[in-house]
Design an enzyme around this catalytic site. Sequence first.
Site, PDB file in Angstrom:
ATOM      1  NE  ARG A  40      49.975   0.123   7.331  1.00  0.00           N
ATOM      2  CZ  ARG A  40      48.813   0.425   6.782  1.00  0.00           C
ATOM      3  NH1 ARG A  40      47.746   0.531   7.504  1.00  0.00           N
ATOM      4  NH2 ARG A  40      48.723   0.593   5.489  1.00  0.00           N
ATOM      5  CB  THR A  41      56.279  -0.177  10.214  1.00  0.00           C
ATOM      6  OG1 THR A  41      55.266  -1.160  10.001  1.00  0.00           O
ATOM      7  CG2 THR A  41      57.267  -0.694  11.230  1.00  0.00           C
ATOM      8  NE  ARG A  90      59.255  -2.789   7.180  1.00  0.00           N
ATOM      9  CZ  ARG A  90      57.934  -2.706   7.071  1.00  0.00           C
ATOM     10  NH1 ARG A  90      57.390  -2.267   5.968  1.00  0.00           N
ATOM     11  NH2 ARG A  90      57.153  -3.052   8.080  1.00  0.00           N
TER      12      ARG A  90
HETATM   13  C1  NCD Z   1      53.095  -5.623   7.232  1.00  0.00           C
HETATM   14  C2  NCD Z   1      54.499  -5.820   6.740  1.00  0.00           C
HETATM   15  O1  NCD Z   1      55.146  -4.901   6.245  1.00  0.00           O
HETATM   16  O2  NCD Z   1      54.968  -6.944   6.886  1.00  0.00           O
HETATM   17  N1  NCD Z   1      52.682  -4.299   7.242  1.00  0.00           N
HETATM   18  C3  NCD Z   1      53.011  -3.475   8.240  1.00  0.00           C
HETATM   19  O3  NCD Z   1      54.067  -3.527   8.814  1.00  0.00           O
HETATM   20  N2  NCD Z   1      52.077  -2.605   8.614  1.00  0.00           N
HETATM   21  C4  NCD Z   1      52.119  -6.472   6.575  1.00  0.00           C
HETATM   22  C5  NCD Z   1      52.016  -6.410   5.086  1.00  0.00           C
HETATM   23  O4  NCD Z   1      52.749  -5.711   4.410  1.00  0.00           O
HETATM   24  O5  NCD Z   1      51.172  -7.136   4.596  1.00  0.00           O
END
Ligand code: NCD
Length: 323
Positions: free
Chosen positions: A68-69, A118
């Site tokens: 999603r991100t 990330r």
């Molecule tokens: C989160 C993450 O990656 O930290 N998810 C996200 O960004 N949608 C939370 C998770 O992975 O639990």
Amino acid sequence: MVVPAETPASIKNWTRRHLLGLEKLNREEIEIILDYAAYFKTLQKTRSKLDHLSGVVVANLFFEPSTRTKTSFNLAAKRLSADTVDFTASGSSLSKGETFIDTALTIESMGVDLMVVRHSSPGAPELLSRHLKTGVLNAGDGTHEHPTQGLLDIFTMREKLGSLDGKTVTLVGDIKHSRVARSNIWGLTKLGAKVIVCGPPTLIPPEIERLGVKVVHRFDDVLAESDVINLLRVQFERQRGAFFPSIAEYAHLFGMNKKRLQRSKENVLILAPGPINRGVELTPDVADGKHSQILHQVTNGLFVRMACLHLLAQTQARETPVQ
Ligand code: NCD
């Protein structure tokens, strides 16, 4: 009649080149982002393409898996007419021994304005921000912070509750390994919310009270007072060793289910950053029920990221002389 939205005047007060975490932001800066995201949400009712980032190049550097991100950042950049490039660690020169910084410098030299990063190591985006001229957006760094997830959670709460001042938000689960927990804590406390963290003692870091939160180990004790319950995923991939006896026991003690919902406030908001594990952090009926904000969070993430990308691009344009 559709009333055209006006650009919030407060965006002129934004001066940062990077978005590394909510710890560094003050209340006014958080509100600038939230108000600007609300503006994009109003504008985007028609889903038309906007030209705020036309001529801007956004690179997505993801050294950890993401659905999603990554998609959300990509779409946000595209909605604002940016050019986007995607970099994935596997199959890159990193596997030939190149350092993280050299890889980023190489990508920057191709004419990139903003980098969305990330990484599994806390501090990796900050490290890049010290070596690069581009603006850096932290899309999650290890167990440290995930500022846009914190902001989209807060945006969703604020949209439903009006103000967060005096509201009680309970974060449940793996507080120790969750970057979402940390970004929520910094952001929510700055906006005047009362934050409770709840989970097994092994998943709550010592001295977390110093961040201005209350620690509770029995979920049932805080149901009645919580305006919002944010269910964090158990971060199995970051845990070394066993932090609780079994998943079934975790779900029994800390999972949100119909019974617990009945003992909660009538209008309680149920949030989860996702990916969700149905039957662990929450049961399917709660995930799909009327209190659930999960899909609204995803939708709002797009507007929050549009706001962040454009705010950083503006600083970049002001500070980088045209050559
Ligand atoms: C989160 C993450 O990656 O930290 N998810 C996200 O960004 N949608 C939370 C998770 O992975 O639990």
